[in-house]
Motif scaffolding. Structure first.
Motif, PDB file in Angstrom:
ATOM      1  N   ILE A   1       0.845  -1.190   0.000  1.00  0.00           N
ATOM      2  CA  ILE A   1       0.000   0.000   0.000  1.00  0.00           C
ATOM      3  C   ILE A   1       0.888   1.251   0.000  1.00  0.00           C
ATOM      4  O   ILE A   1       1.781   1.392   0.830  1.00  0.00           O
ATOM      5  N   TYR A   2       0.628   2.140  -0.944  1.00  0.00           N
ATOM      6  CA  TYR A   2       1.342   3.410  -1.028  1.00  0.00           C
ATOM      7  C   TYR A   2       0.335   4.545  -1.111  1.00  0.00           C
ATOM      8  O   TYR A   2      -0.775   4.376  -1.633  1.00  0.00           O
TER       9      TYR A   2
ATOM     10  N   TYR B   1       0.152  -1.526  -4.802  1.00  0.00           N
ATOM     11  CA  TYR B   1       1.222  -1.700  -5.789  1.00  0.00           C
ATOM     12  C   TYR B   1       1.769  -3.120  -5.761  1.00  0.00           C
ATOM     13  O   TYR B   1       2.226  -3.605  -4.717  1.00  0.00           O
ATOM     14  N   ASP B   2       1.706  -3.782  -6.901  1.00  0.00           N
ATOM     15  CA  ASP B   2       2.256  -5.122  -7.050  1.00  0.00           C
ATOM     16  C   ASP B   2       3.577  -4.998  -7.803  1.00  0.00           C
ATOM     17  O   ASP B   2       3.601  -4.799  -9.018  1.00  0.00           O
TER      18      ASP B   2
ATOM     19  N   SER C   1      -1.794  -4.017 -10.030  1.00  0.00           N
ATOM     20  CA  SER C   1      -1.939  -2.924  -9.069  1.00  0.00           C
ATOM     21  C   SER C   1      -3.294  -2.252  -9.221  1.00  0.00           C
ATOM     22  O   SER C   1      -3.993  -2.436 -10.220  1.00  0.00           O
ATOM     23  N   LYS C   2      -3.655  -1.457  -8.211  1.00  0.00           N
ATOM     24  CA  LYS C   2      -4.929  -0.727  -8.232  1.00  0.00           C
ATOM     25  C   LYS C   2      -4.679   0.710  -7.776  1.00  0.00           C
ATOM     26  O   LYS C   2      -3.843   0.963  -6.918  1.00  0.00           O
ATOM     27  N   VAL C   3      -5.450   1.627  -8.363  1.00  0.00           N
ATOM     28  CA  VAL C   3      -5.291   3.054  -8.077  1.00  0.00           C
ATOM     29  C   VAL C   3      -6.635   3.666  -7.713  1.00  0.00           C
ATOM     30  O   VAL C   3      -7.655   3.375  -8.355  1.00  0.00           O
TER      31      VAL C   3
ATOM     32  N   PRO D   1       2.254   4.607   3.591  1.00  0.00           N
ATOM     33  CA  PRO D   1       1.557   5.497   4.527  1.00  0.00           C
ATOM     34  C   PRO D   1       2.220   5.493   5.890  1.00  0.00           C
ATOM     35  O   PRO D   1       2.750   4.461   6.335  1.00  0.00           O
ATOM     36  N   ARG D   2       2.188   6.633   6.552  1.00  0.00           N
ATOM     37  CA  ARG D   2       2.756   6.727   7.887  1.00  0.00           C
ATOM     38  C   ARG D   2       1.892   5.975   8.887  1.00  0.00           C
ATOM     39  O   ARG D   2       0.663   6.024   8.801  1.00  0.00           O
TER      40      ARG D   2
END
Length: 199
Positions: free
Chosen positions: A25-26, A61-62, A69-71, A195-196
């Protein structure tokens, strides 16, 4: 006993493999990304450039296969910024984005296609109350790993053209109906970070 041990090892291998290839996850680093656009003036004699300053982009993100991946992106229409406040205020009115009624511009991918060295994100795009399926060509710019915290950052660039009239944004200058062009060029420069952790 040997059969049970073998079965246990097989399960462990598959579990580790599945975890290893799970999408990461980004989220967008908005301070170092840009959601920009330009529109021709007087049939291309000039261009007005602008951007949206309030947006959120999340990516599953793969790394092994980017097409998996998915956005998902949400842009706040009220954050439009062309550098002239009077013009930006007009762009927020019903003549253009009508931000009080349609506060969000959204995109959610349905599939990602590899095209040569680059990619195309196909998905559902919503703006000004109109929902359409669109395709966003993009390229992966690589990654950077911070020496300080070993955090991986990813970079992507996307460009496309949209016809504003397809989304009900039909305003035209009364004295010169062709003063503002119809085709809007979109430029996306996206930096992603993990993510933080929640505090």
């Amino acid at each position: 006993m040997l059969k049970k041990l073998s079965l246990f090892l097989v399960v462990c291998v598959f579990s580790v493999t599945a975890i290893g290839f799970a999408p990461e996850i980004y989220s967008v680093d908005a301070a170092h990304s840009n959601v920009g656009f330009s529109i021709p003036i007087l049939n291309g004699l000039s261009q007005v450039r602008g951007k949206f300053t309030d947006f959120k982009i999340d990516v599953e993100y793969d790394e092994a296969d980017i097409t998996k991946s998915k956005v998902k992106a949400v842009i706040k229409a009220t954050s439009i910024d062309t550098g002239i406040e009077r013009r930006d205020a007009h762009l927020r009115t019903p003549d253009f984005f009508e931000v009080e009624k349609y506060p969000d511009i959204t995109f959610e991918s349905t599939r990602i296609e590899k095209k040569g060295k680059d990619f195309v994100a196909h998905g559902t795009f919503s703006m000004h109350g109109v929902v359409k399926e669109i395709a966003i060509p993009f390229k992966a710019n690589g990654h950077f790993v911070s020496e300080e915290n070993k955090q991986k950052m990813l970079g992507f660039t996307g460009t496309m053209d949209l016809n504003r009239r397809d989304y009900g944004i039909n305003y035209q200058n009364r004295s010169n109906p062709t003063f503002i062009g119809d085709m809007v060029h979109i430029e996306l420069f996206v930096l992603l970070r993990p993510p933080r952790p929640a505090q």
